[in-house]
Design a protein around this motif. Structure first.
Motif, PDB file in Angstrom:
ATOM      1  N   ARG A  37       0.669  -1.435   0.058  1.00 21.73           N
ATOM      2  CA  ARG A  37       0.120  -0.447   0.064  1.00 21.73           C
ATOM      3  C   ARG A  37       0.612   1.740   0.392  1.00 21.73           C
ATOM      4  N   ALA A  38       1.723   1.772   0.518  1.00 22.70           N
ATOM      5  CA  ALA A  38       2.624   2.618   0.985  1.00 22.70           C
ATOM      6  C   ALA A  38       3.381   2.698  -0.365  1.00 22.70           C
ATOM      7  N   GLY A  39       3.759   2.034  -1.460  1.00 21.63           N
ATOM      8  CA  GLY A  39       4.062   2.685  -2.825  1.00 21.63           C
ATOM      9  C   GLY A  39       2.912   3.190  -3.797  1.00 21.63           C
ATOM     10  N   SER A  40       1.725   2.858  -3.277  1.00 21.26           N
ATOM     11  CA  SER A  40       1.165   3.724  -3.987  1.00 21.26           C
ATOM     12  C   SER A  40       0.075   5.373  -3.642  1.00 21.26           C
ATOM     13  N   ARG A  41       0.746   5.253  -2.234  1.00 17.91           N
ATOM     14  CA  ARG A  41       0.285   6.115  -1.651  1.00 17.91           C
ATOM     15  C   ARG A  41       0.097   7.164  -2.042  1.00 17.91           C
ATOM     16  N   THR A  42       1.905   8.139  -2.271  1.00 13.38           N
ATOM     17  CA  THR A  42       1.963   9.670  -2.500  1.00 13.38           C
ATOM     18  C   THR A  42       3.099   9.027  -3.578  1.00 13.38           C
ATOM     19  N   SER A  43       3.680  10.439  -4.549  1.00 16.03           N
ATOM     20  CA  SER A  43       5.048   9.693  -5.145  1.00 16.03           C
ATOM     21  C   SER A  43       6.298   9.194  -4.787  1.00 16.03           C
ATOM     22  N   LEU A  44       5.969   9.204  -3.425  1.00 17.60           N
ATOM     23  CA  LEU A  44       7.153   8.595  -2.795  1.00 17.60           C
ATOM     24  C   LEU A  44       7.139   6.975  -3.379  1.00 17.60           C
ATOM     25  N   ASP A  45       8.910   6.187  -3.670  1.00 18.08           N
ATOM     26  CA  ASP A  45       8.913   4.791  -3.296  1.00 18.08           C
ATOM     27  C   ASP A  45       8.060   3.831  -1.686  1.00 18.08           C
ATOM     28  N   ALA A  46       7.900   2.862  -1.602  1.00 16.24           N
ATOM     29  CA  ALA A  46       7.066   2.944  -0.702  1.00 16.24           C
ATOM     30  C   ALA A  46       8.582   3.158   1.272  1.00 16.24           C
ATOM     31  N   ASN A  47       9.875   2.592   0.321  1.00 17.23           N
ATOM     32  CA  ASN A  47      10.381   2.819   1.138  1.00 17.23           C
ATOM     33  C   ASN A  47      10.804   4.013   1.411  1.00 17.23           C
ATOM     34  N   ALA A  48      10.618   5.083   1.049  1.00 20.74           N
ATOM     35  CA  ALA A  48      10.683   6.495   1.449  1.00 20.74           C
ATOM     36  C   ALA A  48       9.718   6.962   2.474  1.00 20.74           C
ATOM     37  N   TYR A  49       8.645   6.380   1.462  1.00 19.13           N
ATOM     38  CA  TYR A  49       6.580   6.410   2.233  1.00 19.13           C
ATOM     39  C   TYR A  49       6.982   6.383   4.228  1.00 19.13           C
ATOM     40  N   ILE A  50       7.851   4.921   3.701  1.00 20.54           N
ATOM     41  CA  ILE A  50       7.254   4.289   5.136  1.00 20.54           C
ATOM     42  C   ILE A  50       8.487   4.972   5.756  1.00 20.54           C
ATOM     43  N   GLU A  51       9.649   4.940   5.706  1.00 20.32           N
ATOM     44  CA  GLU A  51      10.618   5.947   6.156  1.00 20.32           C
ATOM     45  C   GLU A  51      10.179   7.392   6.982  1.00 20.32           C
ATOM     46  N   GLN A  52       9.660   7.959   6.024  1.00 22.57           N
ATOM     47  CA  GLN A  52       8.949   9.034   6.243  1.00 22.57           C
ATOM     48  C   GLN A  52       7.996   9.227   7.238  1.00 22.57           C
ATOM     49  N   SER A  53       7.154   8.071   7.100  1.00 28.07           N
ATOM     50  CA  SER A  53       6.134   8.320   7.892  1.00 28.07           C
ATOM     51  C   SER A  53       6.268   8.091   9.388  1.00 28.07           C
ATOM     52  N   LEU A  54       7.638   6.446   9.824  1.00 23.84           N
ATOM     53  CA  LEU A  54       8.137   6.574  10.921  1.00 23.84           C
ATOM     54  C   LEU A  54       7.925   7.674  11.585  1.00 23.84           C
ATOM     55  N   ARG A  55       9.296   8.609  10.430  1.00 21.93           N
ATOM     56  CA  ARG A  55      10.396   9.894  11.102  1.00 21.93           C
ATOM     57  C   ARG A  55       8.512  11.348  11.959  1.00 21.93           C
ATOM     58  N   GLU A  56       7.900  11.499  10.769  1.00 23.09           N
ATOM     59  CA  GLU A  56       7.217  12.355  11.346  1.00 23.09           C
ATOM     60  C   GLU A  56       5.657  11.825  10.517  1.00 23.09           C
ATOM     61  N   PRO A  57       5.203  10.738  11.696  1.00 18.28           N
ATOM     62  CA  PRO A  57       3.560  10.430  11.434  1.00 18.28           C
ATOM     63  C   PRO A  57       3.013  11.204  11.178  1.00 18.28           C
ATOM     64  N   GLN A  58       2.460  12.457  10.911  1.00 19.47           N
ATOM     65  CA  GLN A  58       1.567  13.516  10.744  1.00 19.47           C
ATOM     66  C   GLN A  58       1.387  14.228   9.761  1.00 19.47           C
ATOM     67  N   THR A  59       2.270  13.181   8.431  1.00 18.19           N
ATOM     68  CA  THR A  59       2.387  13.375   6.921  1.00 18.19           C
ATOM     69  C   THR A  59       2.107  13.459   5.797  1.00 18.19           C
ATOM     70  N   PHE A  60       1.290  12.166   6.335  1.00 15.93           N
ATOM     71  CA  PHE A  60       0.484  11.591   5.713  1.00 15.93           C
ATOM     72  C   PHE A  60      -0.698  10.444   6.642  1.00 15.93           C
ATOM     73  N   LEU A  61      -1.692  10.558   6.570  1.00 13.98           N
ATOM     74  CA  LEU A  61      -2.821  10.926   8.170  1.00 13.98           C
ATOM     75  C   LEU A  61      -3.529  10.092   6.819  1.00 13.98           C
ATOM     76  N   VAL A  62      -4.204   8.556   7.958  1.00 17.18           N
ATOM     77  CA  VAL A  62      -5.311   8.253   6.481  1.00 17.18           C
ATOM     78  C   VAL A  62      -6.499   8.434   7.387  1.00 17.18           C
ATOM     79  N   PRO A  63      -7.596   8.801   6.675  1.00 19.28           N
ATOM     80  CA  PRO A  63      -8.398   9.931   6.892  1.00 19.28           C
ATOM     81  C   PRO A  63      -9.345   9.652   8.014  1.00 19.28           C
ATOM     82  N   GLU A  64      -9.565   8.078   8.801  1.00 17.72           N
ATOM     83  CA  GLU A  64     -10.330   7.232   9.388  1.00 17.72           C
ATOM     84  C   GLU A  64      -9.507   7.229  10.678  1.00 17.72           C
TER      85      GLU A  64
END
Length: 91
Positions: A37-64
């Motif tokens: 799922r991470a690879g399809s959420r933004t223009s970032l690849d999955a590794n970069a998306y997960i790393e940013q989500s871990l370090r800055e969790p408010q950047t990509f929020l799941v609306p629910e």
């Protein structure tokens, strides 16, 4: 409030077990398939998306879900890579 992890812990909260009644809400999306799922959420690849989500969790929020994930910005690069490697195994 209960804090549990793993599929068995989530199932115990969802359905209830002896000593723990079923809960109304489990906070946070499941981790099964998170790498795919991470690879399809933004223009970032999955590794970069997960790393940013871990370090800055408010950047990509799941609306629910509420914004309650803590920051893991003190993890070393190696620890983040280990976490990503583990998340890849969760189908």
């Amino acid at each position: 409030m209960y804090r549990v992890g793993g599929a068995q812990g989530v199932a115990a909260l969802a359905y209830g077990v002896e000593g723990i009644p079923a809960v109304d809400k489990i906070v946070g999306p499941g981790l099964s398939g998170v790498y795919a799922r991470a690879g399809s959420r933004t223009s970032l690849d999955a590794n970069a998306y997960i790393e940013q989500s871990l370090r800055e969790p408010q950047t990509f929020l799941v609306p629910e879900y509420p914004a309650v994930m803590p920051s893991f910005d003190k993890f070393s690069d190696g620890e983040v890579l280990d976490l990503i490697a583990y998340l890849k195994t969760l189908n």
